[in-house]
Structures are given as structure tokens and as C-alpha cells.
Design a protein around this motif. Structure first.
Motif, mmCIF file in Angstrom:
data_model
loop_
_atom_site.group_PDB
_atom_site.id
_atom_site.type_symbol
_atom_site.label_atom_id
_atom_site.label_comp_id
_atom_site.label_asym_id
_atom_site.label_seq_id
_atom_site.Cartn_x
_atom_site.Cartn_y
_atom_site.Cartn_z
ATOM 1 N N ALA A 28 49.577 124.278 127.734
ATOM 2 C CA ALA A 28 49.411 123.452 128.938
ATOM 3 C C ALA A 28 49.323 121.965 128.571
ATOM 4 N N TYR A 29 48.624 121.664 127.482
ATOM 5 C CA TYR A 29 48.565 120.274 127.002
ATOM 6 C C TYR A 29 49.962 119.792 126.617
ATOM 7 N N CYS A 30 50.697 120.612 125.889
ATOM 8 C CA CYS A 30 52.064 120.240 125.471
ATOM 9 C C CYS A 30 52.931 119.940 126.685
ATOM 10 N N ASP A 31 52.868 120.795 127.687
ATOM 11 C CA ASP A 31 53.674 120.608 128.889
ATOM 12 C C ASP A 31 53.279 119.324 129.620
ATOM 13 N N GLY A 130 54.577 110.553 118.432
ATOM 14 C CA GLY A 130 53.693 109.931 119.418
ATOM 15 C C GLY A 130 53.073 110.961 120.345
ATOM 16 N N ALA A 131 53.874 111.932 120.768
ATOM 17 C CA ALA A 131 53.371 112.995 121.643
ATOM 18 C C ALA A 131 52.298 113.824 120.933
ATOM 19 N N LEU A 132 52.486 114.063 119.639
ATOM 20 C CA LEU A 132 51.484 114.823 118.877
ATOM 21 C C LEU A 132 50.169 114.047 118.752
ATOM 22 N N VAL A 133 50.243 112.728 118.603
ATOM 23 C CA VAL A 133 49.025 111.919 118.553
ATOM 24 C C VAL A 133 48.318 111.950 119.907
ATOM 25 N N VAL A 134 49.080 111.850 121.000
ATOM 26 C CA VAL A 134 48.500 111.950 122.343
ATOM 27 C C VAL A 134 47.832 113.309 122.522
ATOM 28 N N LEU A 135 48.519 114.358 122.086
ATOM 29 C CA LEU A 135 47.973 115.714 122.168
ATOM 30 C C LEU A 135 46.647 115.810 121.430
ATOM 31 N N GLN A 136 46.630 115.370 120.187
ATOM 32 C CA GLN A 136 45.418 115.473 119.379
ATOM 33 C C GLN A 136 44.278 114.677 120.000
ATOM 34 N N HIS A 137 44.571 113.481 120.456
ATOM 35 C CA HIS A 137 43.548 112.633 121.073
ATOM 36 C C HIS A 137 42.936 113.305 122.298
#
Length: 183
Positions: A28-31, A130-137
Motif C-alpha cells: 500500500a505504501y509502494c502504491d 527517490g521513491a525508496l527514500v520516501v518509502l523508508q521515511h
């Protein structure tokens, strides 16, 4: 659709591949992050079909602009009021600006429905990072892991707390400057 896969997300979050206890939440976060990145960058990242109404009265019917870019290909241009359909092979779309020029044949007149493919056929690596950093944050702030100076939000974030909410500064550096939108 999402910019990053579940496997990539779990690797970024240091969740074992065999641990499936939070797969639905991570997915859900990824989407959701796809929409955040697309909104920030002002462009379509994940390829998809777009249907857009265009007023063909502007520019004497020889050109029109589509707003979802980058544009991959035109599928159809049809009149909303009649049965007429233009031949898209006689049109030349600019992938980056969305400007479509009618090279030959009748001009595009009236209100038309344009169906086209937009997005990147291969997602740029910096968008994915960038998306992975947003996800982790967002994962860490939601789940209470770390503090203000955790691995995602560092001391460089403190000077501008506005960027600390959904898109941390580190992610903005990966993503780069958003596309300029001109009306």
C-alpha cells in the motif's frame, strides 16, 4: 501500479523476504508513493492509458497539447459530438512537452477525446531511488522507528521542517527538479 516493487521495498526497509507479515501494508505504501512522486515531478512515471478531452478550436486545429507526459504514443483522437476519428499516424506528438502537431489530413476541430499512453517505459533510476527514500521515511515515521536524526532524516533536514513530512530532502535530491508546467 507502483514505481518500486514489493521486493525492492522490503530490501530498503530491511525486511526479510521470508517475512510476509506486513506485505499488504508495504505494498500500500509502494502504491501511494507513486502518486506522491508523480505529483511532485508533474509527470506520469508508471506507464498507463490516459483519456483526455481537448478543445480543438485553439491554434486553428493543427496542434493541441496533452497534459500527461512523457507521452509514449497516441491511440486515438475522436470527436465527442460526431463519429469522426482522426488518423493518429498523421500526427506527430512531442514526448516531453505533450504538443501534438497534425502533419496532414483534416485539422482537429471541436471537442475531441484523445486516448494515449503516457509514462516512462523504463522508470529512471533516480526516481526509483527517490521513491525508496520516501518509502523508508514514511514507513519509519508511521511505525515509530528512529528519531528526528534517524537514517532517513538527518541534520540537514532540520533547517526546513516543511520537507520532513512526506518527501524528505534526500528524496528531493534523488528526484531532481520537477518538470516546469506552462499553460
Amino acid at each position: 501500479m507502483s514505481i518500486v516493487t514489493l521486493a525492492e521495498a522490503k530490501q530498503q526497509l530491511r525486511i526479510a523476504d521470508t517475512d510476509t507479515s506486513c506485505d499488504d501494508e508495504v505494498q500500500a505504501y509502494c502504491d501511494g508513493i507513486t502518486a506522491v512522486v508523480e505529483d511532485y515531478m508533474h509527470e506520469v512515471v508508471e506507464p498507463r492509458t490516459v483519456v483526455e478531452d481537448v478543445d480543438g478550436h485553439r491554434h486553428f486545429g493543427r496542434r493541441f497539447r496533452l497534459w500527461s507526459v512523457p507521452l509514449i504514443s497516441l491511440t486515438s483522437v475522436k470527436s465527442v459530438y460526431t463519429e469522426y476519428e482522426w488518423d493518429v499516424s498523421l500526427m506527430r506528438p512531442d514526448p516531453q512537452t505533450g504538443l501534438v502537431r497534425v502533419l496532414s489530413g483534416p485539422p482537429v476541430r471541436g471537442l475531441v477525446e484523445v486516448t494515449y499512453q503516457a509514462g516512462y517505459e523504463d522508470v529512471p533510476v533516480n526516481y526509483k531511488r527517490g521513491a525508496l527514500v520516501v518509502l523508508q521515511h514514511n514507513w519509519e515515521t508511521r511505525r515509530g522507528v528512529g528519531a528526528l536524526r534517524s537514517s532517513v532524516v538527518g541534520p540537514e533536514e532540520i533547517h526546513n521542517p516543511h520537507w520532513m513530512y512526506s518527501i524528505p530532502r534526500k528524496a528531493l535530491e534523488w528526484l531532481g527538479s520537477p518538470r516546469v508546467v506552462v499553460g
